[in-house]
Design a protein around this motif. Structure first.
Motif, PDB file in Angstrom:
ATOM      1  N   ARG A 133       2.858   5.637  -7.494  1.00 16.06           N
ATOM      2  CA  ARG A 133       1.827   5.880  -8.497  1.00 16.06           C
ATOM      3  C   ARG A 133       2.028   7.241  -9.163  1.00 16.06           C
ATOM      4  O   ARG A 133       2.225   8.256  -8.510  1.00 16.06           O
ATOM      5  CB  ARG A 133       0.438   5.810  -7.872  1.00 16.06           C
ATOM      6  N   GLY A 134       1.995   7.224 -10.487  1.00 13.09           N
ATOM      7  CA  GLY A 134       2.254   8.429 -11.265  1.00 13.09           C
ATOM      8  C   GLY A 134       3.713   8.590 -11.635  1.00 13.09           C
ATOM      9  O   GLY A 134       4.061   9.430 -12.463  1.00 13.09           O
ATOM     10  N   GLU A 193       5.620   5.633 -12.336  1.00 12.90           N
ATOM     11  CA  GLU A 193       5.951   4.251 -12.687  1.00 12.90           C
ATOM     12  C   GLU A 193       7.197   4.178 -13.572  1.00 12.90           C
ATOM     13  O   GLU A 193       8.063   3.328 -13.375  1.00 12.90           O
ATOM     14  CB  GLU A 193       4.772   3.579 -13.402  1.00 12.90           C
ATOM     15  N   LEU A 229      -0.053  -1.764 -10.784  1.00 13.45           N
ATOM     16  CA  LEU A 229       1.097  -1.375  -9.979  1.00 13.45           C
ATOM     17  C   LEU A 229       1.004  -2.048  -8.614  1.00 13.45           C
ATOM     18  O   LEU A 229       1.978  -2.636  -8.128  1.00 13.45           O
ATOM     19  CB  LEU A 229       1.159   0.145  -9.813  1.00 13.45           C
ATOM     20  N   ARG A 230      -0.171  -1.970  -8.004  1.00 10.08           N
ATOM     21  CA  ARG A 230      -0.387  -2.631  -6.710  1.00 10.08           C
ATOM     22  C   ARG A 230      -0.164  -4.135  -6.834  1.00 10.08           C
ATOM     23  O   ARG A 230       0.431  -4.756  -5.952  1.00 10.08           O
ATOM     24  CB  ARG A 230      -1.805  -2.332  -6.212  1.00 10.08           C
ATOM     25  N   ASP A 286       2.694   1.544  -3.441  1.00  8.09           N
ATOM     26  CA  ASP A 286       1.749   2.004  -4.453  1.00  8.09           C
ATOM     27  C   ASP A 286       1.482   3.510  -4.309  1.00  8.09           C
ATOM     28  O   ASP A 286       1.463   4.252  -5.300  1.00  8.09           O
ATOM     29  CB  ASP A 286       0.439   1.219  -4.319  1.00  8.09           C
ATOM     30  N   THR A 327       6.268   0.144 -18.556  1.00  7.64           N
ATOM     31  CA  THR A 327       5.543   1.244 -17.918  1.00  7.64           C
ATOM     32  C   THR A 327       4.056   1.169 -18.231  1.00  7.64           C
ATOM     33  O   THR A 327       3.208   1.307 -17.341  1.00  7.64           O
ATOM     34  CB  THR A 327       6.107   2.594 -18.364  1.00  7.64           C
ATOM     35  N   PRO A 379      -4.966   0.200 -14.435  1.00  7.76           N
ATOM     36  CA  PRO A 379      -5.608   0.231 -13.115  1.00  7.76           C
ATOM     37  C   PRO A 379      -5.397  -1.063 -12.331  1.00  7.76           C
ATOM     38  O   PRO A 379      -5.727  -2.146 -12.816  1.00  7.76           O
ATOM     39  CB  PRO A 379      -7.087   0.444 -13.450  1.00  7.76           C
ATOM     40  N   SER A 437       1.023   0.492 -15.435  1.00  8.81           N
ATOM     41  CA  SER A 437       0.222   1.705 -15.240  1.00  8.81           C
ATOM     42  C   SER A 437      -1.274   1.447 -15.413  1.00  8.81           C
ATOM     43  O   SER A 437      -2.090   2.333 -15.153  1.00  8.81           O
ATOM     44  CB  SER A 437       0.669   2.802 -16.215  1.00  8.81           C
ATOM     45  N   ASP A 489       0.823  -1.207   0.000  1.00 13.43           N
ATOM     46  CA  ASP A 489       0.000   0.000   0.000  1.00 13.43           C
ATOM     47  C   ASP A 489       0.858   1.258   0.000  1.00 13.43           C
ATOM     48  O   ASP A 489       0.556   2.237  -0.689  1.00 13.43           O
ATOM     49  CB  ASP A 489      -0.933   0.011   1.218  1.00 13.43           C
TER      50      ASP A 489
END
Length: 302
Positions: A186-187, A189, A226-227, A182, A217, A223, A221, A179
């Protein structure tokens, strides 16, 4: 020719003309719907089956250079692990080695493959070992690279030391709290991946092309991806994996003949110790002029 010889000589083979090889982007696509995930895979070639299992933060694109060479001698199957590439994200967030091994077994069952060679990299090595443990008759020979199993050294490797700096392996500890990782990445990557590939390579940033960096990337990226990329690093997953490995090969060695590879610039000194007490038959080799990204490092000498 033995699989081990084919793989360890791949750097030499890649120096020849690649005109006759089936380029990665021309490989066929496959997909199998399992109980909780949909697994996408690429495949090409002919001959005995060879399953290639990628690690993180990559997906099957890992094999874009070495795969076409291997496909001249084998039927190569390269899945995207759950939560990576074009495979789906598991709804329960289970990224354990055993869950991923079940996905791989599902792909092989779908293809009616009852015996296969296996080669793996990074986090994929844990999945490959889990597959060999749970289905010993399925894995004819096992190859692992650039990894230490949870329960047998991974935890020590991921514990920050006083000598660490920006170029230490702090990402293993950072990613263990997905968590947080992420939230902070995020943004950014592409920046994270650029640093990661530079950090683990033999020849710096030039070892990864702009096109390859952009493709990775784009992949993480999407949805949720990445998590998902951090999932196998989660401290809870690592603890579960350690429990599984110590209760299985910690008590009874693997029977599958095993090849362990390490890049000259990274895990060369850990390659043999990491697996010598876990398998009945081990060959350990160092890939020269390679860092962590062994598949790409080989391709740099074409």
């Amino acid at each position: 020719m033995k699989l081990w010889t084919t793989i360890t000589l791949a750097a030499t083979l890649s120096a020849r003309s690649c005109v006759s090889l089936t380029k990665w982007d021309d490989w066929a696509h496959g997909r199998v719907a399992l109980q909780d995930v949909s697994i996408h895979f690429r495949y090409a070639g002919s001959g005995p089956p060879l399953l290639l299992i990628h690690g993180n933060p990559q997906y099957s694109l890992t094999w874009q250079w070495i795969g076409p060479i291997l496909a001249e001698s084998f039927t190569v199957i390269a899945p995207d692990n759950r939560g990576a590439g074009d495979s789906s994200i598991p709804p329960d967030g289970n990224y354990s080695a055993t869950a991923s091994a079940a996905d791989l077994k599902g792909v092989l069952d779908f293809l009616n493959i009852t015996e296969t060679y296996v080669f793996s990299h990074d986090k994929g090595a844990g999945m490959a070992v889990a597959l060999a443990i749970q289905y010993p008759s399925l894995v004819k020979r096992l190859g692992v690279s650039e990894y230490v199993l949870p329960g047998f050294g991974y935890e020590a490797a991921s514990t920050p030391g006083p000598y660490w700096d920006l170029y230490g392996n702090w990402q293993l500890a950072f990613f263990s709290v997905p968590d947080a990782a992420d939230f902070f990445i995020r943004g950014r990557e592409r920046e994270m991946l650029s640093w990661y590939f530079y950090h683990g390579s033999y020849s710096g940033g030039s070892s990864i092309s702009e096109d390859t960096l952009n493709r990775y990337t784009t992949s993480i990226s999407k949805p949720g991806y990445l998590r998902a990329m951090f999932g196998p690093f989660d401290s809870r997953v690592v603890a579960d994996d350690a429990k599984f490995f110590t209760s299985t090969i910690g008590k009874k060695k693997l029977t599958a003949p095993t090849l362990a590879l390490g890049g000259e610039a990274l895990m060369s000194f850990l390659t043999r110790p990491a697996f010598e007490n876990l398998t009945e038959s081990l060959e350990a080799d160092i890939v020269p002029k390679a860092g962590h990204w062994i598949g790409k490092s080989w391709s740099s000498h074409r």
